[in-house]
Design an enzyme around this catalytic site. Structure first.
Site, PDB file in Angstrom:
ATOM      1  NE  ARG A 179       0.940  -8.789  -3.071  1.00 22.77           N
ATOM      2  CZ  ARG A 179       1.480  -8.476  -4.216  1.00 22.77           C
ATOM      3  NH1 ARG A 179       0.706  -8.311  -5.269  1.00 22.77           N
ATOM      4  NH2 ARG A 179       2.773  -8.321  -4.346  1.00 22.77           N
ATOM      5  CG  ASP A 195       2.149  -7.338   1.025  1.00 23.08           C
ATOM      6  OD1 ASP A 195       1.449  -7.123   2.030  1.00 23.08           O
ATOM      7  OD2 ASP A 195       1.730  -7.215  -0.137  1.00 23.08           O
ATOM      8  CG  ASP A 197      -4.549   4.403 -13.066  1.00 20.97           C
ATOM      9  OD1 ASP A 197      -5.428   4.460 -13.935  1.00 20.97           O
ATOM     10  OD2 ASP A 197      -4.760   4.638 -11.863  1.00 20.97           O
ATOM     11  N   GLY A 249      -0.812   0.132  -3.347  1.00 20.21           N
ATOM     12  CA  GLY A 249      -1.483   0.362  -2.065  1.00 20.21           C
ATOM     13  C   GLY A 249      -0.701   1.322  -1.195  1.00 20.21           C
TER      14      GLY A 249
HETATM   15  O1  F6P Z   1       0.155  -5.273  -0.967  1.00 23.01           O
HETATM   16  C1  F6P Z   1      -0.382  -4.656   0.155  1.00 23.01           C
HETATM   17  C2  F6P Z   1      -1.726  -5.228   0.509  1.00 23.01           C
HETATM   18  O2  F6P Z   1      -2.206  -4.568   1.659  1.00 23.01           O
HETATM   19  C3  F6P Z   1      -1.751  -6.730   0.696  1.00 23.01           C
HETATM   20  O3  F6P Z   1      -1.218  -7.154   1.931  1.00 23.01           O
HETATM   21  C4  F6P Z   1      -3.219  -7.019   0.511  1.00 23.01           C
HETATM   22  O4  F6P Z   1      -3.413  -8.340   0.083  1.00 23.01           O
HETATM   23  C5  F6P Z   1      -3.628  -6.039  -0.559  1.00 23.01           C
HETATM   24  O5  F6P Z   1      -2.657  -5.004  -0.547  1.00 23.01           O
HETATM   25  C6  F6P Z   1      -4.992  -5.447  -0.370  1.00 23.01           C
HETATM   26  O6  F6P Z   1      -5.280  -4.635  -1.453  1.00 23.01           O
HETATM   27  P1  F6P Z   1      -6.520  -3.625  -1.499  1.00 23.01           P
HETATM   28  O7  F6P Z   1      -6.149  -2.435  -0.663  1.00 23.01           O
HETATM   29  O8  F6P Z   1      -6.642  -3.297  -2.940  1.00 23.01           O
HETATM   30  O9  F6P Z   1      -7.691  -4.339  -0.931  1.00 23.01           O
END
Ligand code: F6P
Length: 364
Positions: A186, A142, A78, A15
């Site tokens: 998370r 996180d 990936d 992310g």
């Molecule tokens: O790991 C970063 C994060 O933003 C988490 O806090 C969250 O649970 C997750 O990624 C969200 O992922 P995505 O952007 O795939 O929805």
């Protein structure tokens, strides 16, 4: 001067997160100043597999420190050790890591600087196991990576969440409401804990401390009786009720970590409205606002230090390590000792005790 390393490949995976560009800028400048060439793979590991990259020059990394996102793009799908490819019209998962290594050799790339969270760094470790010279840089809002005190991006995220809590106070006070803010993180409660304390939350709910809704109600009532006719709750997306499970918002089936958390704030709001009749309740889900925008001053400096240190570790042939910060000291730790050991909030730790001392309830 640069010894064995003549050319580095940089990539950003997972992310996006404030500070990615600041790391790219710092690592590129440091390497170029040492006479090392730099290329940036696009879309994380996908770029390594497809040999899709761009040359990074001082000009290319100029003016990017303050920008959110990543000029190299990113992907959290990936995993080259289990990569989805089509064979005979069927989709199958294959280990394509050797193709990536061949691509590196073809381009004369001696080493990789891999900027990512636990998913991305798990693959970095796996490449290191295959003899690839890698250095990891700990990225994630996180803050759940082991050994390092803090990942870059976390500070920017808690500033956004703290600002949201400040703003929610306005409506809470004006309308005598219970306002809930759901933040990311998370399965770790770092964002909720830090932003909750700084944003003067009355209740903080984190995955590490399962909550009892009656304890939350007790807190709201206690405030009510002393004339505080509103309450602010900061809830981590991974928070769980006692005896219950996490709230899942979505399954991203082609992601190595398919579960996306979310929704606990709204569920809690509905439950509280049934049980606390004196106050209306509203929930706000902060979502990706926490990952967007310009990195904070703290994150720009941290990302710069991480980027410089990553190149230094390559020069020193400390392959297979992730850069860390401990206290104010830049250091490193082997990826083998980091992966699979997420860093959680200690429910009995100093920060939780501090919050409890000033009357913040965790629902326990
Ligand atoms: O790991 C970063 C994060 O933003 C988490 O806090 C969250 O649970 C997750 O990624 C969200 O992922 P995505 O952007 O795939 O929805």
């Amino acid at each position: 001067m640069s010894g064995k390393i003549k050319k580095i490949g940089l990539m950003t995976g997972g992310g996006d997160c404030p500070g990615l560009n600041a790391v790219i800028r710092a690592a590129t400048r440091t390497a170029l100043n040492l006479g090392i060439e730099v290329i940036g793979y696009k879309f994380g590991y996908k770029g390594l597999y497809k040999n899709d990259f761009e040359k990074l020059t001082k000009q290319r990394v100029s003016g990017i420190q303050h920008l959110g996102g990543t000029i190299l793009y990113s992907s959290n799908k990936d995993n080259l050790f289990e990569y989805e490819v089509e064979e005979d019209g069927k989709k199958v998962k294959k280990d394509v890591s050797d193709i990536a290594i061949k691509n590196m050799k073809k381009e004369g790339v001696d080493a990789l600087i891999i900027i990512g969270g636990d998913g991305t760094l798990t693959s970095a470790r796996d490449f290191a196991r295959k003899g690839v010279k890698v250095i990891g840089v700990p990225k994630t809002i996180d803050n759940d990576l082991a050994v390092t005190d803090v990942t870059f991006g976390f500070n920017s995220a808690i500033n956004v969440a703290r600002d949201a809590l400040d703003r929610l106070h306005t409506t809470a006070e004006s309308h005598h409401r219970i306002m809930i803010l759901e933040v990311m993180g998370r399965n770790a409660g770092w964002i909720a804990l830090h932003s909750g304390i700084a944003g003067s939350a009355d209740v903080i709910l984190i995955p590490e401390i399962p909550y009892d809704i009656n304890k939350i109600i007790e807190k709201i009532n206690e405030r009510h009786h002393r004339g505080k006719l509103f309450s602010i709750i900061c809830v981590a997306e991974g928070a769980v009720p006692v005896g219950g499970g996490v709230t899942i918002s979505k399954i991203v089936s082609d992601s190595p970590d398919p579960i996306r958390l979310g929704g606990v704030g709204n569920i809690l709001a509905m439950e509280l409205e049934k049980l606390v009749t004196e106050h209306e309740t509203r929930a706000t889900v902060l979502g990706h606002l926490q990952r967007g925008g310009s990195p904070s001053t703290f994150d720009r400096i941290l990302a710069t230090r991480y980027g410089v240190k990553a190149v230094e570790l390559l020069i020193d042939e400390r392959y297979g390590n992730m850069v860390t910060i401990n206290g104010d000291k830049m250091s490193f730790e082997h990826l083998e000792n980091i992966i699979g050991r997420p860093k959680f909030v200690d429910p009995d730790g100093e920060l939780v005790r501090t919050a409890k001392s000033i009357g913040i309830t965790f629902g326990d």
